[in-house]
Motif scaffolding. Sequence first.
Motif, mmCIF file in Angstrom:
data_model
loop_
_atom_site.group_PDB
_atom_site.id
_atom_site.type_symbol
_atom_site.label_atom_id
_atom_site.label_comp_id
_atom_site.label_asym_id
_atom_site.label_seq_id
_atom_site.Cartn_x
_atom_site.Cartn_y
_atom_site.Cartn_z
ATOM 1 N N UNK A 1 -5.613 7.626 0.966
ATOM 2 C CA UNK A 1 -5.545 7.113 2.337
ATOM 3 C C UNK A 1 -5.946 8.205 3.321
ATOM 4 N N UNK A 2 -6.307 7.770 4.504
ATOM 5 C CA UNK A 2 -6.771 8.677 5.553
ATOM 6 C C UNK A 2 -5.965 8.418 6.812
ATOM 7 N N UNK B 1 -5.134 4.460 7.223
ATOM 8 C CA UNK B 1 -5.821 3.393 6.491
ATOM 9 C C UNK B 1 -5.817 3.714 5.008
ATOM 10 N N UNK B 2 -5.449 2.713 4.194
ATOM 11 C CA UNK B 2 -5.433 2.855 2.749
ATOM 12 C C UNK B 2 -6.823 2.534 2.210
ATOM 13 N N UNK C 1 0.836 -1.194 0.000
ATOM 14 C CA UNK C 1 0.000 0.000 0.000
ATOM 15 C C UNK C 1 0.873 1.248 0.000
ATOM 16 N N UNK C 2 0.260 2.370 -0.328
ATOM 17 C CA UNK C 2 0.989 3.638 -0.315
ATOM 18 C C UNK C 2 1.458 4.009 1.080
ATOM 19 N N UNK C 3 0.688 3.657 2.110
ATOM 20 C CA UNK C 3 1.096 4.026 3.466
ATOM 21 C C UNK C 3 2.340 3.264 3.898
ATOM 22 N N UNK C 4 2.604 2.100 3.268
ATOM 23 C CA UNK C 4 3.845 1.388 3.534
ATOM 24 C C UNK C 4 4.994 1.913 2.681
#
Length: 303
Positions: A275-276, A268-269, A32-35
Motif C-alpha cells: 500500500x501507498x 491506497x491498497x 484490506x491491510x490499510x483497514x
Amino acid sequence: MKKIIGLVILTFITFSSFAQEESETQDTPQKSNIQTYTPSKLLSKGQWDIKWFNNLYTQTKSTFTNGKEPRQTFFTSSVDIFTGVSESSSFNVGLLLEFRSNVIGGRDALDVFSFDGENGTARSGFTSFAPAVKFNPLKNVSNFTVQTAIHIPLIDQETDGGVFLDQKGFIFQNRFFYDYTFPGDKWQLFTELNAEYNFGKKAERDANFDTVEGSFANNSLNLTPGVFLSYFPSQKFTVLGLVQHSQRFDLGNDFSQDFTAVGGGAKYQLNKTLNIEALYTNFVRGNDTGLGQTFNLGLRALF
C-alpha cells in the motif's frame, strides 16, 4: 544512497508482483491491510511488515524571529522492519533505520536530494538505528499495543559548519497505539502517544556555535499525542485528517519547546501486499520551534 533506494523499490515491486499473482487466485473478498493492519495490530508468527517512509519538512519562518527567514529543509527517510515471533501474535521484534539530508541558507527545498554536502549549507547521512519490540500489554484489549525502541546515534556532530543533521544522543522511545473501527467499517479512529526520553551529554558548542559534544535535546522528555480519523470510501482507499501536538520538557538541558500540527492525507491498497500513503501537515503554532510544513510519502509491504 541511490543504490539503497533502488534496492528498496525493487524489493517492494517483487513483493507486489508476488502478491498480485496470489490475489488473482482468490475469490473471497477480505478487508484490506490499510483497514486491518493499523499500527495497533500485531503480526502473526512469521509475518513481515516493512515500511519505507519519507518526510520532507521545509520552513521559511519560526518563533525565533519575526517575518520571513531563509528557507531550511530537513528530509528524513526511515525504514521500519518488523516480524512476528510468538504463536499467540502478541510479540513482534524489529529494526528501525534512519537517513537524513538537510539544507539551509535559502537553498531550494528539493536540494535535499542533491546530497552534495556543500560546506555551510548541506549535510546528509545515516544518522541512527534502533532495535525495537512491539507487544500487547492488555490481553483483553487486542487493539492497544506498545512499541519500545532504543535509538542509537551514528553521527559525530549534531551541528557542523552551521548545519544541523540530527540529535547526537540516545532516545528511549515508547509509542502507545490504540484504534477503534466504528460499526459499518467506514470510519476508523486511531490514537497515538509517543513518549521519548532523550539522554546523553549536554550540548557543548564551539565559537562558531557548532556542537562538539552532546545534543540540544539530551536530558529532556518529549511527549507527542496524535489523533487520526479515517474514512473508507472503499476497502482499498481511505482519506484521513490528523491533529498532533508535541511538548518537550526540560529535565536539565535548559531547553523546552512545543508545537501543534494539523493535516490530512490518503492511503491506497495497491494489492494484497503493498500500500501507498501520502500525508501533509502544517505547523500552526509553537514555541521555540520552526513553523513549516511537511510533505510525506510512504510505501508499506506486509506479507
